[in-house]
Design an enzyme around this catalytic site. Structure first.
Site, PDB file in Angstrom:
ATOM      1  N   HIS A 172      35.291  -2.030 -43.697  1.00 32.37           N
ATOM      2  CA  HIS A 172      36.527  -1.674 -43.000  1.00 32.37           C
ATOM      3  C   HIS A 172      37.622  -2.633 -43.450  1.00 32.37           C
ATOM      4  O   HIS A 172      37.452  -3.846 -43.374  1.00 32.37           O
ATOM      5  CB  HIS A 172      36.358  -1.818 -41.483  1.00 32.37           C
ATOM      6  CG  HIS A 172      35.463  -0.794 -40.875  1.00 32.37           C
ATOM      7  ND1 HIS A 172      35.929   0.366 -40.291  1.00 32.37           N
ATOM      8  CD2 HIS A 172      34.135  -0.736 -40.773  1.00 32.37           C
ATOM      9  CE1 HIS A 172      34.916   1.080 -39.856  1.00 32.37           C
ATOM     10  NE2 HIS A 172      33.807   0.439 -40.135  1.00 32.37           N
ATOM     11  N   ASN A 180      22.881   9.492 -41.441  1.00 30.05           N
ATOM     12  CA  ASN A 180      21.436   9.330 -41.199  1.00 30.05           C
ATOM     13  C   ASN A 180      21.013  10.199 -40.025  1.00 30.05           C
ATOM     14  O   ASN A 180      21.851  10.674 -39.259  1.00 30.05           O
ATOM     15  CB  ASN A 180      21.127   7.859 -40.860  1.00 30.05           C
ATOM     16  CG  ASN A 180      21.958   7.367 -39.660  1.00 30.05           C
ATOM     17  OD1 ASN A 180      23.133   6.986 -39.829  1.00 30.05           O
ATOM     18  ND2 ASN A 180      21.372   7.404 -38.490  1.00 30.05           N
ATOM     19  N   HIS A 204      36.288  -2.044 -33.147  1.00 30.59           N
ATOM     20  CA  HIS A 204      35.183  -1.445 -32.393  1.00 30.59           C
ATOM     21  C   HIS A 204      34.907  -2.255 -31.136  1.00 30.59           C
ATOM     22  O   HIS A 204      35.081  -3.482 -31.139  1.00 30.59           O
ATOM     23  CB  HIS A 204      33.911  -1.428 -33.233  1.00 30.59           C
ATOM     24  CG  HIS A 204      34.047  -0.704 -34.539  1.00 30.59           C
ATOM     25  ND1 HIS A 204      34.631  -1.270 -35.641  1.00 30.59           N
ATOM     26  CD2 HIS A 204      33.670   0.552 -34.907  1.00 30.59           C
ATOM     27  CE1 HIS A 204      34.620  -0.403 -36.637  1.00 30.59           C
ATOM     28  NE2 HIS A 204      34.051   0.711 -36.227  1.00 30.59           N
ATOM     29  N   ALA A 207      31.517   7.416 -39.136  1.00 28.24           N
ATOM     30  CA  ALA A 207      30.176   7.667 -39.640  1.00 28.24           C
ATOM     31  C   ALA A 207      29.281   7.790 -38.412  1.00 28.24           C
ATOM     32  O   ALA A 207      29.487   7.075 -37.423  1.00 28.24           O
ATOM     33  CB  ALA A 207      29.716   6.508 -40.512  1.00 28.24           C
ATOM     34  N   SER A 233      33.982   4.271 -41.369  1.00 23.46           N
ATOM     35  CA  SER A 233      33.134   3.910 -42.514  1.00 23.46           C
ATOM     36  C   SER A 233      33.032   5.078 -43.476  1.00 23.46           C
ATOM     37  O   SER A 233      32.689   6.199 -43.077  1.00 23.46           O
ATOM     38  CB  SER A 233      31.718   3.572 -42.048  1.00 23.46           C
ATOM     39  OG  SER A 233      31.744   2.490 -41.170  1.00 23.46           O
ATOM     40  N   MET A 251      29.380   4.530 -32.945  1.00 22.37           N
ATOM     41  CA  MET A 251      29.842   3.352 -32.200  1.00 22.37           C
ATOM     42  C   MET A 251      31.364   3.245 -32.129  1.00 22.37           C
ATOM     43  O   MET A 251      31.899   2.139 -31.992  1.00 22.37           O
ATOM     44  CB  MET A 251      29.274   2.086 -32.860  1.00 22.37           C
ATOM     45  CG  MET A 251      27.759   2.079 -33.014  1.00 22.37           C
ATOM     46  SD  MET A 251      27.191   0.596 -33.865  1.00 22.37           S
ATOM     47  CE  MET A 251      25.482   1.069 -34.269  1.00 22.37           C
ATOM     48  N   SER A 252      32.057   4.376 -32.206  1.00 24.51           N
ATOM     49  CA  SER A 252      33.539   4.291 -32.234  1.00 24.51           C
ATOM     50  C   SER A 252      34.148   5.552 -31.638  1.00 24.51           C
ATOM     51  O   SER A 252      33.488   6.293 -30.910  1.00 24.51           O
ATOM     52  CB  SER A 252      34.009   4.130 -33.689  1.00 24.51           C
ATOM     53  OG  SER A 252      33.736   5.305 -34.432  1.00 24.51           O
ATOM     54  N   HIS A 310      23.296  -1.185 -41.595  1.00 29.44           N
ATOM     55  CA  HIS A 310      24.712  -0.955 -41.902  1.00 29.44           C
ATOM     56  C   HIS A 310      24.876  -0.665 -43.401  1.00 29.44           C
ATOM     57  O   HIS A 310      25.687   0.170 -43.796  1.00 29.44           O
ATOM     58  CB  HIS A 310      25.549  -2.156 -41.473  1.00 29.44           C
ATOM     59  CG  HIS A 310      27.027  -1.937 -41.595  1.00 29.44           C
ATOM     60  ND1 HIS A 310      27.687  -0.888 -40.966  1.00 29.44           N
ATOM     61  CD2 HIS A 310      27.989  -2.599 -42.282  1.00 29.44           C
ATOM     62  CE1 HIS A 310      28.972  -0.924 -41.273  1.00 29.44           C
ATOM     63  NE2 HIS A 310      29.181  -1.958 -42.063  1.00 29.44           N
ATOM     64  N   TYR A 318      32.156  -3.149 -30.055  1.00 23.04           N
ATOM     65  CA  TYR A 318      31.071  -4.130 -30.244  1.00 23.04           C
ATOM     66  C   TYR A 318      31.536  -5.419 -30.903  1.00 23.04           C
ATOM     67  O   TYR A 318      30.783  -6.383 -30.985  1.00 23.04           O
ATOM     68  CB  TYR A 318      29.915  -3.514 -31.043  1.00 23.04           C
ATOM     69  CG  TYR A 318      30.248  -3.056 -32.447  1.00 23.04           C
ATOM     70  CD1 TYR A 318      30.486  -3.976 -33.466  1.00 23.04           C
ATOM     71  CD2 TYR A 318      30.320  -1.704 -32.751  1.00 23.04           C
ATOM     72  CE1 TYR A 318      30.806  -3.556 -34.753  1.00 23.04           C
ATOM     73  CE2 TYR A 318      30.634  -1.279 -34.039  1.00 23.04           C
ATOM     74  CZ  TYR A 318      30.871  -2.208 -35.027  1.00 23.04           C
ATOM     75  OH  TYR A 318      31.189  -1.798 -36.284  1.00 23.04           O
ATOM     76  N   GLU A 319      32.802  -5.453 -31.396  1.00 23.38           N
ATOM     77  CA  GLU A 319      33.245  -6.673 -32.083  1.00 23.38           C
ATOM     78  C   GLU A 319      33.552  -7.790 -31.096  1.00 23.38           C
ATOM     79  O   GLU A 319      33.225  -8.949 -31.346  1.00 23.38           O
ATOM     80  CB  GLU A 319      34.465  -6.367 -32.961  1.00 23.38           C
ATOM     81  CG  GLU A 319      34.115  -5.481 -34.153  1.00 23.38           C
ATOM     82  CD  GLU A 319      35.325  -5.102 -34.989  1.00 23.38           C
ATOM     83  OE1 GLU A 319      35.907  -5.995 -35.611  1.00 23.38           O
ATOM     84  OE2 GLU A 319      35.686  -3.914 -34.990  1.00 23.38           O
TER      85      GLU A 319
HETATM   86  N1  HPA Z   1      23.762   5.282 -34.528  1.00 23.93           N
HETATM   87  C1  HPA Z   1      24.935   4.720 -34.156  1.00 23.93           C
HETATM   88  N2  HPA Z   1      25.980   4.612 -34.969  1.00 23.93           N
HETATM   89  C2  HPA Z   1      25.835   5.079 -36.225  1.00 23.93           C
HETATM   90  C3  HPA Z   1      24.648   5.668 -36.671  1.00 23.93           C
HETATM   91  C4  HPA Z   1      23.546   5.768 -35.769  1.00 23.93           C
HETATM   92  O1  HPA Z   1      22.452   6.293 -36.096  1.00 23.93           O
HETATM   93  N3  HPA Z   1      24.843   6.039 -37.971  1.00 23.93           N
HETATM   94  C5  HPA Z   1      26.128   5.668 -38.282  1.00 23.93           C
HETATM   95  N4  HPA Z   1      26.731   5.099 -37.231  1.00 23.93           N
END
Ligand code: HPA
Length: 272
Positions: free
Chosen positions: A63, A234, A85, A115, A32, A210-211, A246, A87-88
């Site tokens: 993506h 973040n 990913h 990200a 991302s 998450m990747s 997201h 989670y998909e």
């Molecule tokens: N947690 C998990 N995945 C993320 C985050 C997060 O705070 N920020 C960007 N991807």
């Protein structure tokens, strides 16, 4: 021939036909906010994943699903814009065929981007973090089901310390700041709870996302060297008053995208 071997052979034949003179040495996976990297590819050839058997069809906003072949500086590269990913679908081996194809094409190094959320108060959103190691919190592996002794992959120095030193030098030469730390992989797609973030900080993680971890495991299994960079979008849940979503991840990534991509292009061009 197995279905996977057939997919690999077919994807390879397509790439060799569409870009016969290109022998990529560095494979890059864009996460991302890292899409701006493709602006730095000279004379790119774009191939949609839908033309490449075994390549994923991402379902995540932000993506795309395109393989770019070309050069960064004098470095021949294959840039994957779009990854699968865990989670998909629940499967964590969605990048197995693409990585095998890129290795067969000549890639010896995998550069990963993502990200991530920061777990360190002194590493604010918009920071860049070089991944020095990971925590496989999800405890899932893309190698489950394989046989033979090569599946017992040594994960020491998985994030290549020599490549990390080189990346740090490139960033330093530009007068930019590069954090270093441990990336924790959470399966997602939900963000973490504040209690999980407190746990991760105690466990020694510096960022969470998450990747990336499944691809690092696949790459090490194939003998590829790995370099990985997180763009911090973040603070972890509960560490600040910002509301995680997201859309927030994408807007933060968008803001720093051009700067991060320029640095990464310089790093990729300087890799051995
Ligand atoms: N947690 C998990 N995945 C993320 C985050 C997060 O705070 N920020 C960007 N991807």
């Amino acid at each position: 021939m197995s279905a996977i071997a057939k997919a690999i052979a077919k994807a390879l034949a397509t790439l060799q036909q569409r870009a016969p003179h290109l022998q990529p040495r560095i494979a890059v996976v864009l996460g991302s906010g890292w899409g701006g990297l493709t602006d730095h590819i000279t004379d790119p050839i774009q191939i949609p994943y839908s033309d490449l058997p075994g390549f994923p069809q991402p379902t995540v906003a932000g993506h795309s699903a395109t393989l770019w072949l070309g050069h960064m500086g004098s470095q021949p590269v294959a840039v994957m814009s779009g990854r699968q990913h865990g989670y998909e679908t629940g499967a964590v081996d969605g990048m197995a065929v693409p990585l095998q194809v890129l290795q067969a094409l000549g890639c010896h190094t995998l550069v990963q981007t993502n990200a991530a959320g920061s777990l360190q108060l002194d590493m604010p959103p918009q920071s860049l973090m070089l991944i020095t190691d990971h925590l496989n919190l999800a405890q899932r592996s893309p190698l489950v089901g394989l046989s033979g002794s090569t599946r017992f992959v040594n994960m020491v120095n998985a994030y290549d310390s020599e490549l990390n030193r080189l990346a740090a030098q490139v960033v330093q030469a530009q007068g930019a700041t590069l954090f270093e730390g441990v990336y924790a992989w959470a399966l997602g797609p939900q963000f973490e709870t504040p209690a999980e973030i407190r746990m991760l900080r105690l466990l020694g993680a510096d960022a969470v996302g998450m990747s990336t971890v499944p691809e690092t495991i696949l790459a090490r299994h194939l003998g590829l060297r790995v370099l990985a960079l997180s763009f911090i979008t973040n603070f972890g849940a509960g560490m600040s008053s910002e509301n995680l979503s997201h859309a927030h991840t994408l807007s933060q990534a968008q803001e720093g995208s051009a700067r991060a991509s320029r640095l990464l292009a310089d790093i990729v061009a300087a890799l051995p």
